[in-house]
Design a protein around this motif. Sequence first.
Motif, PDB file in Angstrom:
ATOM      1  N   VAL A   1       5.423   6.651  -1.690  1.00  0.00           N
ATOM      2  CA  VAL A   1       4.165   6.372  -2.323  1.00  0.00           C
ATOM      3  C   VAL A   1       3.211   5.820  -1.338  1.00  0.00           C
ATOM      4  O   VAL A   1       3.377   4.859  -0.609  1.00  0.00           O
TER       5      VAL A   1
ATOM      6  N   GLY B   1      11.816   1.297  -6.969  1.00  0.00           N
ATOM      7  CA  GLY B   1      10.674   0.853  -7.764  1.00  0.00           C
ATOM      8  C   GLY B   1       9.622  -0.031  -7.372  1.00  0.00           C
ATOM      9  O   GLY B   1       8.773  -0.690  -8.054  1.00  0.00           O
ATOM     10  N   ILE B   2       9.669  -0.253  -5.964  1.00  0.00           N
ATOM     11  CA  ILE B   2       8.457  -1.038  -5.488  1.00  0.00           C
ATOM     12  C   ILE B   2       7.208  -0.305  -5.336  1.00  0.00           C
ATOM     13  O   ILE B   2       7.340   1.118  -5.113  1.00  0.00           O
ATOM     14  N   THR B   3       6.030  -0.573  -6.077  1.00  0.00           N
ATOM     15  CA  THR B   3       4.970   0.002  -6.188  1.00  0.00           C
ATOM     16  C   THR B   3       3.801  -0.304  -5.362  1.00  0.00           C
ATOM     17  O   THR B   3       3.689  -1.503  -5.088  1.00  0.00           O
TER      18      THR B   3
ATOM     19  N   ARG C   1       0.785  -1.494  -0.219  1.00  0.00           N
ATOM     20  CA  ARG C   1       0.065   0.033   0.008  1.00  0.00           C
ATOM     21  C   ARG C   1       0.793   1.105   0.010  1.00  0.00           C
ATOM     22  O   ARG C   1       0.666   2.303  -0.982  1.00  0.00           O
TER      23      ARG C   1
ATOM     24  N   GLY D   1      -0.436   4.228  -1.597  1.00  0.00           N
ATOM     25  CA  GLY D   1      -1.883   4.201  -2.376  1.00  0.00           C
ATOM     26  C   GLY D   1      -1.677   4.912  -3.726  1.00  0.00           C
ATOM     27  O   GLY D   1      -0.683   4.423  -4.668  1.00  0.00           O
TER      28      GLY D   1
ATOM     29  N   GLY E   1       0.945   2.761 -10.298  1.00  0.00           N
ATOM     30  CA  GLY E   1       2.215   2.074 -10.972  1.00  0.00           C
ATOM     31  C   GLY E   1       3.559   2.624 -10.771  1.00  0.00           C
ATOM     32  O   GLY E   1       4.598   2.554 -11.462  1.00  0.00           O
ATOM     33  N   VAL E   2       3.282   3.823  -9.718  1.00  0.00           N
ATOM     34  CA  VAL E   2       4.558   4.633  -9.426  1.00  0.00           C
ATOM     35  C   VAL E   2       5.379   3.981  -8.394  1.00  0.00           C
ATOM     36  O   VAL E   2       4.835   3.840  -7.206  1.00  0.00           O
ATOM     37  N   GLY E   3       6.649   3.579  -8.614  1.00  0.00           N
ATOM     38  CA  GLY E   3       7.467   3.022  -7.559  1.00  0.00           C
ATOM     39  C   GLY E   3       8.217   4.238  -6.823  1.00  0.00           C
ATOM     40  O   GLY E   3       8.348   5.371  -7.209  1.00  0.00           O
TER      41      GLY E   3
END
Lengths: 575, 471
Positions: free
Chosen positions: B50, A63-65, A13, B52, B26-28
């Motif tokens: 990030v 890069g974890i999303t 999340r 949600g 889809g943003v990391g």
Amino acid sequence: MTRDGAGAAGRVRRVNGPVLEVERLRGVAMADLVEVGAARLPGEVVALRPDRVTVQVYEYTGGITPGDPVVALGRPLAAPLGPGLLGGVFDGLLRPLSGAPVWLRPGVTRVADDRVWSFEPVAEVGQPLGAGEEIGRVTDAGPLPHRVLVPPGLAGTLEAVRPAGRYPAHEPVATVGGTGVDLTTWWPVRRARPYRARLDGAVPLTTGQRVLDAVFPLALGASAAVPGGFGTGKTVLLQQIAKWCDADVIVYVGCGERGNEMADVIEDFAQLADPRTGGRLADRTVIIANTSNMPIMAREASIYTGVTVAEFYRDMGYHAVVIADSTSRWAEALREFASRTGALPAEEGYPAGLASALAAFYERAGRVSTAAGQEGSVTVVGAVSPPGGDLTEPVTAHTQRFVRTLWSLDRDLAYARHYPAVTWAGSYCRDADAIGGWHVQHGDPGWASRRAHVVALLAEADRLAAMAELVGVTALPGPERMVLLAARLLREGVLQQSALSPTDARCAPDRSAALTDMVLGVLAACRDLIEAGVPATTIEAVDFSPVLRAREETTDAGQVERRAELVVAGLAELR
Amino acid sequence: MSGPAIEYGTIDEVRGPLVIVRGVSGVGWDEFARIRLGSGELRHGLVLEVDGDLAVVQILEDTHGLDPATATVTFDGAPLRIPVGPQWLGRVCNGRGVPIDGGPPIVGTTTAPVNGSPLNPTVRQPPADPVLTGISAIDALTTLVRGQKLPIFSVAGLPHLELATQIAAQASVGGEPFSVVVAGMGLTHTDAAAARDVLEERSAAGELLLLLNTADEPVIERILTPRIALTVAEHLAFTLGRHVLVVVADMTNYCEAVREVSAARGEIPARHAYPGYLYSDLASLYERCGRIRGRPGSVTILPVLTMPAGDITHPVPDLTGYITEGQIVLSAEVYGRGITPPIDPLSSLSRLMRHGAGPGRTRDDHLDVAAQLLAALARARQVRELAELVGSGALTATDRCYLTFEDAFTQVLVDQRVDEARSLDDTLDRAWRALAALPRPELTMLPATVVAAHLGTVAAADDGAEAASDA
Ligand SMILES: Nc1ncnc2c1ncn2[C@@H]1O[C@H](COP(=O)(O)OP(=O)(O)OP(=O)(O)O)[C@@H](O)[C@H]1O
Ligand SMILES: [Mg+2]
């Protein structure tokens, strides 16, 4: 060790550096391991709420999303304990670094261990075995016999054992009470391994460092801390202990420190002949390298991993020493994590649990009777790097409460190139009396009184030096000037010890005693001269370089004693 | 990643250097972002968090003039990568790597992430062999070693930038392929111009990259500057096999940028309001030095920093000292005596010197000479203090020799013009000339044969002829 939660998947999340919040992850317990994203980055559950699970990840999370999968493994963070640890270099999670790629990108430290080991049974089928009792041995896992024990918590009849032969690490070699026992077993690193009882009395760990062995000794199974500002010599001192102390196994944890230092340790230990085994020192050393640029949360785990490995060897009946450089970097990882999770900060941003975390770590030291009734020990030595050299900061202050011995390093001594820069005023050893008792029984009844002399002489000289600064040395009476003279000889001729010296990097206890006795003998002789009316200036003008050079120029106690006789005889001629 | 990047026009909030974008998917974390203002101007940022469908983006330039109603944000789909390769050499760029030398943009097919990756400690080769700076006080007493990180600690008002650019202009590694990367952060225009001037020749020779972030340029950009420098350097060193010296100045300005971002995020501050992770952040830069087993090339880092109010316990020098392998300390007191570079040898130390100097590396007598110089300086300092107490009349003849020695040491060895590059032989022969002031029995750290050889030659060579080395 796997529970029902295994395989359940949740979704990321929130990502804030190494800290993730995960939704819809069910059936996980506190401290369970998870794998995050396509690269299957390892992480650990650190907080549970009805709708959210907080995870700390042991690798870079770039890069974890949100939405990435998180899979529960159904077991806690555990270290694989078996043959193949000695001589190895590992990361903070005990994953092998030898053989891993040059650049440690996330997810790459996954080297399969397919080595096989020569196993020989020592117990016989049908024999009842308790936890910690020996099933067999691995004969090619380093210079020490590697004992394969019944794991903690297991007991019963040895129902089956494989014949002598070569077996892979993760295959059962025996069945005890219905459970298979592999050559390698897993242990959750945050839990201390059980033992039968702590042993009374103090036995010194000989380090070969004079100021430690003679003034601020360390007992087997005790804990010591080395606080000091940058460049005061913590790392060199810890490396000297690792190289020369008389323990069986060294676990060297590089925790948030320099890569070049780790490279140095790896190269040095691989080259250094081991006087105890005839092999290389590296062969009885386990190196855990988590340098300052490696992921910060693995730094947090590396301390526990290190002490767990040491306990594993303790349980085989060995004396293991864990060296952690630096515990302050570990504490910083705790703080970093706390601040990312929004925990209420206590002193200087550290979490309120800092003191108990430090206590829990140092309390894993001990000289014990193992589950099988053998003697073994874990001795813990940790460096502390106080910001600005300020010894009142939280990590240093709390650490002092929990360690038995403190070697406080001083910037002024280090700048004056007085190494090891251990201050006599700021260091202590709470086991000194008990260790004195041990020496009485083991051939050196004069140890305690010699130590008392040294401590008193240094303190007296400090007091006099402060006075001399005000009134000038020449205004002091003769006996006082002799104290200053002897204290200088003691500092430069006995306490200083160069780690780079081929002859003096390690000093045997009897040579150390002889060097100290030489200075004390010179002091006595000088006092006699003063009493006989010889002027202090005359005595101060004597060339004492034979005393000062003795540490570099002698190799055994006998040589020191002969030199001492000559010096004292030379002094007598001044009458 | 795949597909055209989505352009988000959903900026919710702007706070200091931070922008919060809503509705993203889809943003990391740590991704690179581009922000286009209503005016068409392009700015850049990094994803700090990030949650949600919310992304917190740190803008590298600044947020002035950013109107949430008209600005749009796109995300790269990956942490920032830059082109790497020899095309950087000979160029002058701003703190984000954009050329300011009138030349074309720097492009290339090979790229690397600016954050780098940790080097596996088991493949590190312990540093050995010197980088010769041509500065006597450094080469003689605190030799810089290939693969080392050795900072210069200074205070405001001292010529540390002059020293750093002099080193960048004249350092060498004895004929092996060598490049220099200089990253200036928060420099004044005068300092930046001076640096360009001094470095021009080496730059024109295609041996040097200069990245310049000036004091009036965005503070946040400084977070990126050293990372670009190190990413370029790592590639030159470990892929192209060159020895690379990276000079970064002033790290205090860099740390202030880190503090500013931390404050904007409302993080709990540690000492002096710097974030608790400053140690790890600095380590992620300084630890990028080193050598790799079985490969040619090395990265050596020379950070320069000013100690606020001259306080060595301030977090910036303190945490730097905890990471680097020694320090070169400049002193206002030495500078006050008219000596440049104003290095204080007794508080300076190169922890790796014994691996980079001595037989087979520099000169056979180097380590002994250095030890003797330091011991004699320490003694000279005591004598000077004593003289202040009791008057110089009460000093012994030997004591007075130490004072002569100290003067010779400062005048002959340390003091050096900013355009003067000295060979190591010249440096060590000067050291011998200073030692000649001492009675021979005082030279206890030098073997008698070596003393005889050198003090003979130096005396004979006083007329300026090249003193023979003891090769
Ligand atoms: N016993 C010793 N003998 C000789 N030199 C020493 C000794 N102890 C320290 N030194 C010198 O001091 C330098 C710094 O020591 P060391 O690396 O152990 O410091 P440290 O306290 O670990 O510093 P940091 O906190 O920055 O890691 C060494 O490189 C060496 O030159
Ligand atoms: Mg250290």
